[in-house]
Design an enzyme around this catalytic site. Structure first.
Site, PDB file in Angstrom:
ATOM      1  N   ASP A 117      30.327  31.485  43.029  1.00  0.00           N
ATOM      2  CA  ASP A 117      30.818  32.746  42.484  1.00  0.00           C
ATOM      3  C   ASP A 117      29.793  33.512  41.658  1.00  0.00           C
ATOM      4  O   ASP A 117      30.072  34.635  41.223  1.00  0.00           O
ATOM      5  CB  ASP A 117      32.077  32.507  41.646  1.00  0.00           C
ATOM      6  CG  ASP A 117      33.259  32.107  42.515  1.00  0.00           C
ATOM      7  OD1 ASP A 117      33.389  32.689  43.620  1.00  0.00           O
ATOM      8  OD2 ASP A 117      34.031  31.223  42.115  1.00  0.00           O
TER       9      ASP A 117
ATOM     10  N   ASP B 133      35.324  34.098  51.524  1.00  0.00           N
ATOM     11  CA  ASP B 133      35.005  34.903  50.334  1.00  0.00           C
ATOM     12  C   ASP B 133      33.500  34.922  50.050  1.00  0.00           C
ATOM     13  O   ASP B 133      32.960  35.879  49.501  1.00  0.00           O
ATOM     14  CB  ASP B 133      35.694  34.343  49.073  1.00  0.00           C
ATOM     15  CG  ASP B 133      37.099  33.820  49.287  1.00  0.00           C
ATOM     16  OD1 ASP B 133      37.398  33.362  50.397  1.00  0.00           O
ATOM     17  OD2 ASP B 133      37.892  33.844  48.334  1.00  0.00           O
TER      18      ASP B 133
HETATM   19  N1  GLY Z   1      37.421  34.493  45.705  1.00  0.00           N
HETATM   20  C1  GLY Z   1      38.658  34.029  45.264  1.00  0.00           C
HETATM   21  C2  GLY Z   1      39.822  34.816  45.724  1.00  0.00           C
HETATM   22  O1  GLY Z   1      39.684  35.773  46.479  1.00  0.00           O
HETATM   23  O2  GLY Z   1      40.919  34.477  45.335  1.00  0.00           O
END
Ligand code: GLY
Length: 397
Positions: free
Chosen positions: A117, A175
């Protein structure tokens, strides 16, 4: 006499061509009004947080509690990023100072190597800060963060590992496409080609292993760490392993449009178009173009929308509308305009002073985990503001 002729002409024009009395575009007016209101709401949110060191906004509970996080939660960079966009919009020095203050709160995340992240956290905050100020200190942070992210790449899998928890051997979530922008920037700016190669490799592996023939994607793909063989294709935040979790589709769409912008590799453009077409032609996409939290929830239409997915898709379609051919481009722009109108309506846009000063209501963080369901989320606001700024730039108003 002259005056009578003018007044008569105006009346005739008004009745014959009522649209002439309308503003150039009511959507443009809506967006200006929404950005102006965002300035008020985000100043208030910043005021609330300014004397609470280290805290950043996350959500607002149904009970009326303002939910915050520290810099190490994946959403930490979105509030400073939104402040940078609002500074870009207003050119107001006070907004700049707030953006600088809240960007500083995320700085320690440049060293994050235990999850993927770091791209979200640092590129939304420092990336926007650098784009608008050219502050060389910001660039150093971005380069450090890119190198931190790159430590998570394993050549055997060709991908960057997303999580260090759970039962998967080498989990990669769709993601993670979003974190590649940090690597592309750092590679271009620092000349470290390896960072760009890692980003391309990750995009290629994701394209090969996360997507189904119809253009929808799995959420979590786990690889064998040694051989790179795909071990499983599953979901964690979606309805089922075979469903299309709305935010996952949004991340994929945004990620491949961005990857094409950064590389000019045609296959990324073709893939972004495939994802966009899956989304916009899906029979379960409602008329207002704000998706349900999962395209395959069997309770549709009696289930939640995910406004965050709507906002991300909107920002991505605006970019893709400028990259695809004229016919597709016009189609994507039209959907994005409907989304902007919907997001700015009373159905999704909160009234000033409500909703903990978040702009949008009705997002879904993690439905299976029963966490952040039908609430405001800081990233929904970020991509909504980004979409409005993209539209403003695109239309030149
Ligand atoms: N990247 C985490 C979500 O979209 O919940």
């Amino acid at each position: 006499m002259k005056r009578t002729i003018i007044v008569t002409s105006v009346i005739i024009v008004f009745f014959l061509f009522p649209s002439c009395k309308q503003p150039a575009s009511s959507l443009e007016e809506i967006i200006i009004s929404s950005l102006d209101t965002a300035l008020v709401q985000y100043r208030q949110m910043a005021e609330y947080l300014i004397d609470k060191p280290g805290l950043l906004p996350r959500s607002y509970s149904k009970k009326g509690e303002f939910i915050t996080c520290n810099s190490d939660w994946w959403v930490s960079g979105f509030f400073p990023g939104s402040l940078w966009y609002l500074y870009e919009y207003s050119n107001d020095d006070e907004l700049k100072q707030l953006a600088e203050e809240f960007t500083r709160r995320v700085e320690d995340q440049q060293y994050t190597t235990n999850n993927h992240d770091v791209g979200f956290m640092i590129y939304c905050s420092f990336g926007n800060g650098f784009r608008l100020t050219q502050n060389s200190r910001y660039k150093e942070v971005i380069l450090t963060a890119a190198n931190s992210l790159a430590t998570r790449f394993r050549p055997a899998t060709g991908a960057i590992r997303s999580w260090d928890w759970g039962t998967w051997q080498y989990p990669v979530i769709v993601d993670n496409m979003m974190n590649l922008e940090l690597l592309f920037f750092a590679s271009r700016d620092s000349g470290h080609e390896r960072l760009g190669e890692i980003a391309r490799s990750h995009a290629d592996a994701t394209l090969a292993n996360h997507f189904r023939p119809d253009g929808s994607s799995f959420h979590v793909v786990s690889y064998d760490t040694i051989t790179g063989v795909v071990l499983s294709q599953q979901t964690r935040q979606g309805y089922s392993d075979s469903s299309a979790w709305a935010r996952g589709q949004a991340w994929g769409l945004y990620g491949y449009a961005m990857s094409y912008r950064e590389t000019k590799d045609q296959k990324y453009l073709e893939h972004a178009i495939k994802i966009a077409d899956f989304i916009i032609h899906h029979p379960n996409l409602p008329k207002d173009k704000i998706p349900y939290w999962d395209f395959n929830d069997s309770d549709i239409p009696n289930t939640y929308r995910d406004v965050s997915a709507g906002a991300i898709i909107c920002a991505a379609l605006l970019e893709l509308s400028q990259l695809a051919d004229a016919v597709k481009g016009a189609e994507y722009l039209k959907v994005a305009e409907t989304q902007l109108e919907s997001l700015s309506s009373d159905t999704y846009r909160a009234k000033t002073g409500t909703n903990g000063n978040f702009l949008l209501m009705h997002s879904v963080g993690d439905k299976p985990g029963n966490s952040e369901v039908d609430v405001p989320l800081t990233y929904a606001d970020y991509y909504y503001i980004e979409a409005m700024m993209r539209y403003k730039k695109l239309k030149g108003f």
